[in-house]
Write a protein that holds these residues in place. Structure first.
Motif, mmCIF file in Angstrom:
data_model
loop_
_atom_site.group_PDB
_atom_site.id
_atom_site.type_symbol
_atom_site.label_atom_id
_atom_site.label_comp_id
_atom_site.label_asym_id
_atom_site.label_seq_id
_atom_site.Cartn_x
_atom_site.Cartn_y
_atom_site.Cartn_z
ATOM 1 N N LEU A 15 0.818 -1.215 0.000
ATOM 2 C CA LEU A 15 0.000 0.000 0.000
ATOM 3 C C LEU A 15 0.850 1.263 0.000
ATOM 4 C CD1 LEU A 15 -2.904 -0.890 2.448
ATOM 5 C CD2 LEU A 15 -3.058 -0.509 -0.006
ATOM 6 N N ILE A 16 0.398 2.209 -0.814
ATOM 7 C CA ILE A 16 0.954 3.556 -0.836
ATOM 8 C C ILE A 16 -0.059 4.534 -0.247
ATOM 9 C CG2 ILE A 16 1.645 5.428 -2.409
ATOM 10 C CD1 ILE A 16 2.744 3.260 -4.249
ATOM 11 N N TYR A 17 -1.327 4.170 -0.352
ATOM 12 C CA TYR A 17 -2.434 5.047 0.052
ATOM 13 C C TYR A 17 -3.419 4.216 0.855
ATOM 14 C CZ TYR A 17 -6.201 8.511 -0.751
ATOM 15 O OH TYR A 17 -7.194 9.431 -0.602
ATOM 16 N N LEU A 18 -3.659 4.582 2.112
ATOM 17 C CA LEU A 18 -4.574 3.838 2.974
ATOM 18 C C LEU A 18 -5.444 4.804 3.761
ATOM 19 C CD1 LEU A 18 -5.668 1.298 4.369
ATOM 20 C CD2 LEU A 18 -3.741 1.437 5.966
ATOM 21 N N SER A 19 -6.755 4.698 3.566
ATOM 22 C CA SER A 19 -7.705 5.491 4.346
ATOM 23 C C SER A 19 -8.764 4.578 4.936
ATOM 24 C CB SER A 19 -8.384 6.559 3.480
ATOM 25 O OG SER A 19 -9.343 7.272 4.250
ATOM 26 N N ILE A 20 -8.809 4.541 6.266
ATOM 27 C CA ILE A 20 -9.862 3.801 6.973
ATOM 28 C C ILE A 20 -10.547 4.745 7.952
ATOM 29 C CG2 ILE A 20 -8.902 1.494 6.704
ATOM 30 C CD1 ILE A 20 -7.503 1.786 9.336
ATOM 31 N N ALA A 21 -10.600 6.024 7.590
ATOM 32 C CA ALA A 21 -11.194 7.052 8.434
ATOM 33 C C ALA A 21 -12.694 6.871 8.550
ATOM 34 C CB ALA A 21 -10.869 8.437 7.870
ATOM 35 N N GLN A 30 2.709 6.277 1.691
ATOM 36 C CA GLN A 30 2.860 7.724 1.619
ATOM 37 C C GLN A 30 1.671 8.460 2.235
ATOM 38 O OE1 GLN A 30 4.024 9.285 -2.247
ATOM 39 N NE2 GLN A 30 4.974 7.348 -2.802
ATOM 40 N N PHE A 31 0.533 7.794 2.320
ATOM 41 C CA PHE A 31 -0.679 8.441 2.836
ATOM 42 C C PHE A 31 -1.365 7.494 3.802
ATOM 43 C CE2 PHE A 31 -5.269 8.638 2.684
ATOM 44 C CZ PHE A 31 -5.523 9.956 2.958
ATOM 45 N N LEU A 32 -1.639 7.976 5.018
ATOM 46 C CA LEU A 32 -2.316 7.166 6.034
ATOM 47 C C LEU A 32 -3.336 8.027 6.751
ATOM 48 C CD1 LEU A 32 -2.653 4.576 7.683
ATOM 49 C CD2 LEU A 32 -0.780 5.343 9.154
ATOM 50 N N ASP A 33 -4.611 7.655 6.643
ATOM 51 C CA ASP A 33 -5.696 8.382 7.304
ATOM 52 C C ASP A 33 -6.517 7.387 8.112
ATOM 53 O OD1 ASP A 33 -7.708 10.004 8.168
ATOM 54 O OD2 ASP A 33 -8.237 10.802 6.195
ATOM 55 N N MET A 34 -6.405 7.497 9.448
ATOM 56 C CA MET A 34 -7.201 6.666 10.366
ATOM 57 C C MET A 34 -8.084 7.553 11.236
ATOM 58 S SD MET A 34 -4.422 3.881 11.700
ATOM 59 C CE MET A 34 -3.654 2.692 10.617
ATOM 60 N N SER A 35 -8.366 8.749 10.795
ATOM 61 C CA SER A 35 -9.072 9.721 11.617
ATOM 62 C C SER A 35 -10.515 9.318 11.887
ATOM 63 C CB SER A 35 -9.041 11.091 10.929
ATOM 64 O OG SER A 35 -9.683 11.036 9.681
ATOM 65 N N LEU A 94 6.227 4.301 14.147
ATOM 66 C CA LEU A 94 5.533 5.181 13.218
ATOM 67 C C LEU A 94 6.399 6.385 12.857
ATOM 68 C CD1 LEU A 94 2.717 5.319 11.871
ATOM 69 C CD2 LEU A 94 1.973 6.760 13.754
ATOM 70 N N PHE A 95 7.211 6.831 13.809
ATOM 71 C CA PHE A 95 8.040 8.011 13.572
ATOM 72 C C PHE A 95 9.249 7.694 12.693
ATOM 73 C CE2 PHE A 95 5.544 8.835 17.284
ATOM 74 C CZ PHE A 95 5.215 10.165 17.188
ATOM 75 N N GLN A 96 9.489 6.408 12.471
ATOM 76 C CA GLN A 96 10.574 6.016 11.572
ATOM 77 C C GLN A 96 10.090 5.946 10.128
ATOM 78 O OE1 GLN A 96 13.605 5.821 12.978
ATOM 79 N NE2 GLN A 96 12.488 6.351 14.841
ATOM 80 N N MET A 97 8.794 6.180 9.904
ATOM 81 C CA MET A 97 8.227 6.118 8.550
ATOM 82 C C MET A 97 8.203 7.492 7.885
ATOM 83 S SD MET A 97 4.958 3.649 9.386
ATOM 84 C CE MET A 97 4.397 3.571 7.686
ATOM 85 N N PHE A 98 8.617 8.516 8.614
ATOM 86 C CA PHE A 98 8.436 9.868 8.101
ATOM 87 C C PHE A 98 9.444 10.252 7.025
ATOM 88 C CE2 PHE A 98 6.334 11.026 12.364
ATOM 89 C CZ PHE A 98 5.135 10.526 11.909
ATOM 90 N N ASP A 99 10.333 9.325 6.672
ATOM 91 C CA ASP A 99 11.210 9.629 5.539
ATOM 92 C C ASP A 99 10.508 9.391 4.211
ATOM 93 O OD1 ASP A 99 11.138 6.923 5.997
ATOM 94 O OD2 ASP A 99 13.180 6.573 5.269
ATOM 95 N N TYR A 100 9.363 8.674 4.222
ATOM 96 C CA TYR A 100 8.597 8.489 2.988
ATOM 97 C C TYR A 100 7.114 8.791 3.164
ATOM 98 C CZ TYR A 100 8.230 3.856 5.241
ATOM 99 O OH TYR A 100 8.059 2.837 6.142
ATOM 100 N N LEU A 101 6.614 8.882 4.396
ATOM 101 C CA LEU A 101 5.202 9.190 4.636
ATOM 102 C C LEU A 101 4.962 10.687 4.411
ATOM 103 C CD1 LEU A 101 2.745 7.498 5.571
ATOM 104 C CD2 LEU A 101 3.163 8.372 7.864
ATOM 105 N N SER A 102 3.995 11.020 3.540
ATOM 106 C CA SER A 102 3.690 12.421 3.236
ATOM 107 C C SER A 102 2.496 12.938 4.028
ATOM 108 C CB SER A 102 3.407 12.599 1.737
ATOM 109 O OG SER A 102 4.558 12.360 0.978
ATOM 110 N N VAL A 103 1.518 12.079 4.282
ATOM 111 C CA VAL A 103 0.302 12.482 4.993
ATOM 112 C C VAL A 103 0.035 11.499 6.119
ATOM 113 C CG1 VAL A 103 -2.198 12.786 4.822
ATOM 114 C CG2 VAL A 103 -0.733 13.587 2.967
ATOM 115 N N LEU A 104 -0.114 12.025 7.339
ATOM 116 C CA LEU A 104 -0.525 11.211 8.489
ATOM 117 C C LEU A 104 -1.662 11.936 9.190
ATOM 118 C CD1 LEU A 104 -0.203 8.814 10.408
ATOM 119 C CD2 LEU A 104 1.465 10.169 11.699
ATOM 120 N N ASN A 105 -2.842 11.335 9.171
ATOM 121 C CA ASN A 105 -4.011 11.908 9.826
ATOM 122 C C ASN A 105 -4.572 10.885 10.804
ATOM 123 O OD1 ASN A 105 -6.349 13.156 10.643
ATOM 124 N ND2 ASN A 105 -7.009 13.742 8.586
ATOM 125 N N LEU A 106 -4.354 11.152 12.102
ATOM 126 C CA LEU A 106 -4.882 10.319 13.179
ATOM 127 C C LEU A 106 -5.828 11.115 14.060
ATOM 128 C CD1 LEU A 106 -1.550 8.515 14.201
ATOM 129 C CD2 LEU A 106 -3.309 7.700 12.635
#
Length: 976
Positions: free
Chosen positions: A567-573, A592-597, A609-621
């Motif tokens: 997965l590059i894009y995951l939204s389960i908000a 690159q995109f994770l939305d669990m809001s 999770l903080f080790q993913m920020f070299d490639y994660l562009s969007v994090l919405n929790l």
């Protein structure tokens, strides 16, 4: 009769003899010629599975009959064509080739040599008139020995690995006076000034075709080119000419083709060139600053191909375009054309390709039913209206691509659209189509591989024939009103399906009814089932290729399951998920995109999770039940653009390492329990657009000891409901350059979003703002929308005049503080201001008359201060209710019931009689009622359904610029 018959037989016999005499192949080839050819073949390394000529050379047959070989009457080889033979080596120094002394034509184009030099011995082929070495894999310098082939009429050396150094051009072509066609495409040429023009003009008097695309030429045209009297084809595409287009090009009396695409041309294109009577092809694509308009075309023009895409051409489409009866291709995409598309275009019967996309064309779509060969139609991203009829595309049996997306076309979809036999792509998304969708005729034999009907008003059941389109790879039906229950098993008739989007309808998707234990689409790359009443996760354990998954706005309960690592894009908000964030989420190595809001996810943030920020562009929790602290472990190569941790139970401080996220555009940590001073290090983030710290435990003043730092892009700052204190110093606002200067957004305004360019996906940022005392979430944030909310703190002192410099400011809220002094007159300069709340402070003095000039002001609250005097008159302030001014005992005049006395009050304006108060202009009252009612309706809609966010967007478009339809799509996919 007999004599006549004899004459006929004699005539036929003579024709046969003449044909035999002029045949390119005669008799038997000579033994030495065959031996040379066989030696050449044996010295070559080639892929026999791709070869169509060399593999058929049989030593037991006449070599003059071999594919690619032609001979003269005596059996000498005249022609050798070994193009596209997958030759890898053996042409470095093929002596047998150079012994074919009679050779007149040599074609080695499109082979796979490894940058070997062109053999210098080629000069031995002195009889050559035709030499084609294009894209064969030759490299290095072009040997000057080629200049000894003085009989050449055709020379093609096009190749990306070849080069000509300064002065070499003259040496190459200086002795080729018979040359008629010269192709040097992709050859790197270091020419300066007008050298190329003067050299060609003086050396090649017979030149008819000049093709030098992508050669690195950077100098302009020179009139000396006019010495090439026979020149008919000029192709100079993809060179950085950086010049105006000279009008003298119209003086080439034999000009048929002019290719100047992507040449960084400027100025206005001369209309005289359009009128060259012999011109058949004109390509100016990609010259974005080249201006011009279309002329009135003369009768029976010879133009066949017209390419103006991605230029700055403007104006309307003249009816005279119908005079171009031979036109086969026309590209006006991404220009500035406007007005209706001429109905006379239906007379262009030879049209094959039409692209008018990304303009401002209006009116209805013309008929194309007479253009029987039409293969491609793109009218997308315009302002076209009206319904489609069966006549529009009836009879277009060769149509393969139909793009009408992003318009205002309405009505029902005509049956003919679903019966075009050759159609491969049908894109009708983002329009106003309504009604039910017809069944596809001959679905099982259809060539359709992409169907996009998303973001319309279509209803009824999804036609069963759609699931019989066995070549379909992309099915996008989101944001309509389709209804019914669909079992995933029923979609198995689409074996090639890669992209499926059924989101935001009235559908119920049953993913559990499948007979198999896993999702039945092993090739799936994108799956969007948002708002499909899902109760459980689909089983995706075999989905090794999927890179985009959106299951948001469903009813999924339980813990977060293991998802595909691709997965590059995951939204389960917006589900009902509980439990912690599993550490397995950190195995998504390319996410690159994770939305669990907006779930009920609890526990702490996993450290990994903080080790993913070299490639994660969007994090919405945001909007969960997360606790603990935000770890201060942001990486030095942090690529985050959006970080939303709002509405949780997070504590501690703002991590100082967050300043390493240089690309951060949105930071929202509002509504937590963070206790800290103002995070001054964030001022070093150059790309920050949104900063939300509201409803935490921040304290102290805003004084930052960071010199010469400005927020050049900050457009929304919300620090409301904290314990900030101190005076509002002028430099707090003077560094907000993003709210001061026009961003010059261009012909269309843009949303604040993160786009994943390689995948056609995007994430549109959203933010919660306080307006009229209510919190509302805005999903579509325009880059020109600006807001400052410092409310509910302990700020004191006067409101700084410098706020008047924030000319782009739309929302200002300083309410519930301890501010004193007068309301600055400078606020009257905020011509874009739509909401102003200064309530519950200690402001005094008169309301400045300048506020009456804020014609866009939709919300005003000055209540519970110490203001006095008459409320200024004007068409604006009288539109607000008395609640906007209550709690100021010294205020008087409409809309308050309190009348101003005859005595001046604290410098208030001149008194007026009670009769004046009783005869307040009725237009104020009616305007107030209408404005309040309209504003109330919009606010209610926003609070009760995010689908109506587009109403706010349309309002902002009216305020800030051109109104282009606000997309209703929630699917996260860009049209491509």
């Amino acid at each position: 009769m007999k004599i006549s018959l004899m004459l006929q037989l004699s005539f036929i016999t003579m024709l046969v003899v003449l044909l035999l005499i002029n045949s390119p192949v005669y008799g038997h080839c000579l033994g030495d010629q065959k031996a040379l050819l066989l030696k050449l073949k044996n010295g070559l390394t080639f892929d026999s599975s791709l070869s169509t000529k060399l593999v058929r050379w049989d030593q037991n047959t006449d070599c003059c009959q071999w594919p690619g070989v032609s001979c003269d009457q005596k059996g000498h080889v005249l022609v050798l064509e070994l193009d596209n033979e997958a030759i890898f080596s053996g042409l470095e120094n093929p002596t047998s080739l150079f012994d074919l002394q009679y050779l007149e034509k040599l074609n080695l184009a499109y082979n796979h040599l490894n940058s070997v030099q062109i053999p210098r011995e080629v000069y031995k082929l002195t009889n050559l008139t035709y030499l084609n070495l294009s894209f064969a894999g030759f490299g290095g310098k072009i040997p000057m020995e080629l200049s000894r082939l003085t009989k050449l009429t055709f020379l093609d050396l096009s190749n990306v690995a070849l080069k000509l150094e300064s002065g070499d051009l003259k040496a190459l072509v200086g002795n080729l006076p018979n040359l008629r066609e010269l192709y040097l495409d992709e050859v790197y040429i270091s020419w300066k000034g007008i050298e190329w023009c003067s050299t060609l003009s003086s050396s090649l008097p017979q030149l008819r075709v000049l093709s030098m695309t992508n050669c690195g030429i950077s100098s302009p045209f020179d009139p000396i080119l006019l010495n090439l009297h026979f020149l008919s084809v000029i192709r100079l595409d993809d060179n950085n000419l950086s010049t105006i287009v000279p009008e003298f090009l119209a003086n080439f009396t034999k000009l048929t083709t002019l290719g100047l695409s992507n040449c960084n041309l400027r100025g206005e294109f001369p209309n005289k060139i359009f009128q060259v009577p012999t011109l058949q092809e004109l390509d100016l694509y990609g010259n974005e600053i080249l201006t011009g308009t279309l002329p009135d075309f003369s009768q029976n023009g010879s133009l066949r191909e017209l390419g103006l895409g991605r230029t700055n051409f403007t104006g309307s489409l003249p009816d005279s375009i119908a005079n171009l009866t031979t036109l086969t291709e026309i590209d006006l995409s991404s220009c500035n054309f406007f007005g209706p598309i001429s109905s006379k275009m239906e007379n262009l019967r030879d049209l094959v390709y039409l692209d008018f996309s990304f303009n401002s064309f209006t009116g209805s779509i013309p008929l194309f039913h007479k253009a029987k060969k039409l293969n491609y139609i793109n009218l997308s991203h315009n302002n076209l209206t009206g319904p489609l009829s069966s006549t529009h595309f009836g009879g277009l049996s060769e149509l393969e691509y139909l793009h009408l997306e992003e318009n205002y076309i309405g009505g029902t979809l005509p049956t003919v659209v679903f019966s075009i036999p050759s159609l491969q792509v049908l894109e009708l998304q983002n329009n106003h189509f309504s009604g039910e969708v017809h069944e596809f005729a001959n679905a099982s034999s259809s060539f359709l591989y992409k169907l996009d009907l998303s973001n319309n008003y279509l209803n009824g059941s999804i036609p069963r024939s759609i699931f019989k389109l066995n070549r379909l790879s992309q099915l996008l039906l989101s944001s309509n009103s389709f209804r019914g229950t669909i079992n995933i098993e029923a979609i198995k008739g689409l074996p090639r399906l890669k992209i499926l989007d059924l989101s935001y309808n009235n559908l119920r998707i049953d993913v559990q009814g499948s007979n198999s234990t896993s999702f039945p689409f092993p090739q799936m790359s994108e799956l969007n089932l948002a708002s499909c009443q899902l109760q459980k996760f689909p089983d995706l354990k075999n989905q090794s290729l999927i890179f985009a998954l959106d299951l948001s706005y469903n009813r999924i309960k339980g813990n977060i399951p293991i998802v595909p690592t691709s997965l590059i894009y995951l939204s389960i908000a917006n589900n009902k998920l509980t439990g912690p964030i599993p550490s397995s989420i950190c195995n998504l190595y390319q996410l690159q995109f994770l939305d669990m809001s907006n779930n009920s996810i609890n526990n702490k943030l996993p450290p990994c999770l903080f080790q993913m920020f070299d490639y994660l562009s969007v994090l919405n929790l945001g909007r969960n039940r997360l606790s603990g602290i935000i770890l201060d472990t942001f990486l030095s190569n942090c690529s985050l653009k959006t970080l939303d941790l709002s509405n949780n139970n997070l504590e501690g401080k703002v991590p100082r390492s967050l300043q390493r996220c240089a690309f951060l555009e949105v930071l929202d940590i509002g509504n937590n329990k963070i206790r800290d001073t103002f995070p001054c290090m964030l001022k070093t983030l150059p790309s920050l657009h949104i900063l939300v710290l509201r409803s935490n435990k921040f304290y102290g003043d805003l004084q930052c000891r960071i010199a010469n730092q400005t927020w050049s892009k900050l457009q929304i700052i919300d620090i409301a409901s904290n314990n900030f204190r101190g005076a509002l110093l002028p430099h707090y606002f003077s560094n907000l350059e993003g709210m001061m200067k026009s961003r010059n957004p261009g012909p269309r305004l843009h949303y604040l979003e993160v786009e994943f360019i390689n995948y056609g996906l995007y994430y549109r940022n959203r933010v919660t703002l306080t307006l009229k005392g209510q919190e509302m979430e805005i999903e579509n944030i325009l880059e020109v929308f600006t807001s400052i909310d410092f409310s509910c703190n302990n700020f004191e002192g006067e409101i700084p005049e410098v706020l008047g410099d924030l000319k782009l400011l739309y929302l200002l809220n300083l309410s519930h503080n301890a501010l004193t002094g007068r309301i600055p007159k400078a606020l009257g300069k905020l011509s874009q201001l739509g909401s102003l709340d200064l309530s519950v402070n200690q402001l005094s003095g008169r309301i400045p008359d300048e506020l009456a000039s804020l014609t866009f002001l939709a919300f005003l609250n000055l209540s519970f201060n110490q203001l006095s005097g008459r409320i200024p008159r004007g068409n604006q302030l009288q539109t607000f209710s008395a609640e906007s001014f209550e709690g100021n005992t010294g205020l008087c005049d409409f809309p308050l019931k309190k009348l101003c006395s005859d005595t001046k009050m604290n410098g208030s304006s001149q008194p007026r009689s009670s009769s004046d108060d009783e005869t307040v202009d009725g237009k104020y009252i009616s305007f107030a009622l209408g404005s309040s009612l309209c504003f109330g309706i919009v606010t209610w809609l926003l609070l009760h359904s995010t689908r109506y966010n587009e109403l706010v967007v349309r309002l902002l478009f009216r305020i800030f610029g051109e109104h282009k339809k606000a997309g209703r799509n929630r699917n996260r996919r860009r049209s491509r």
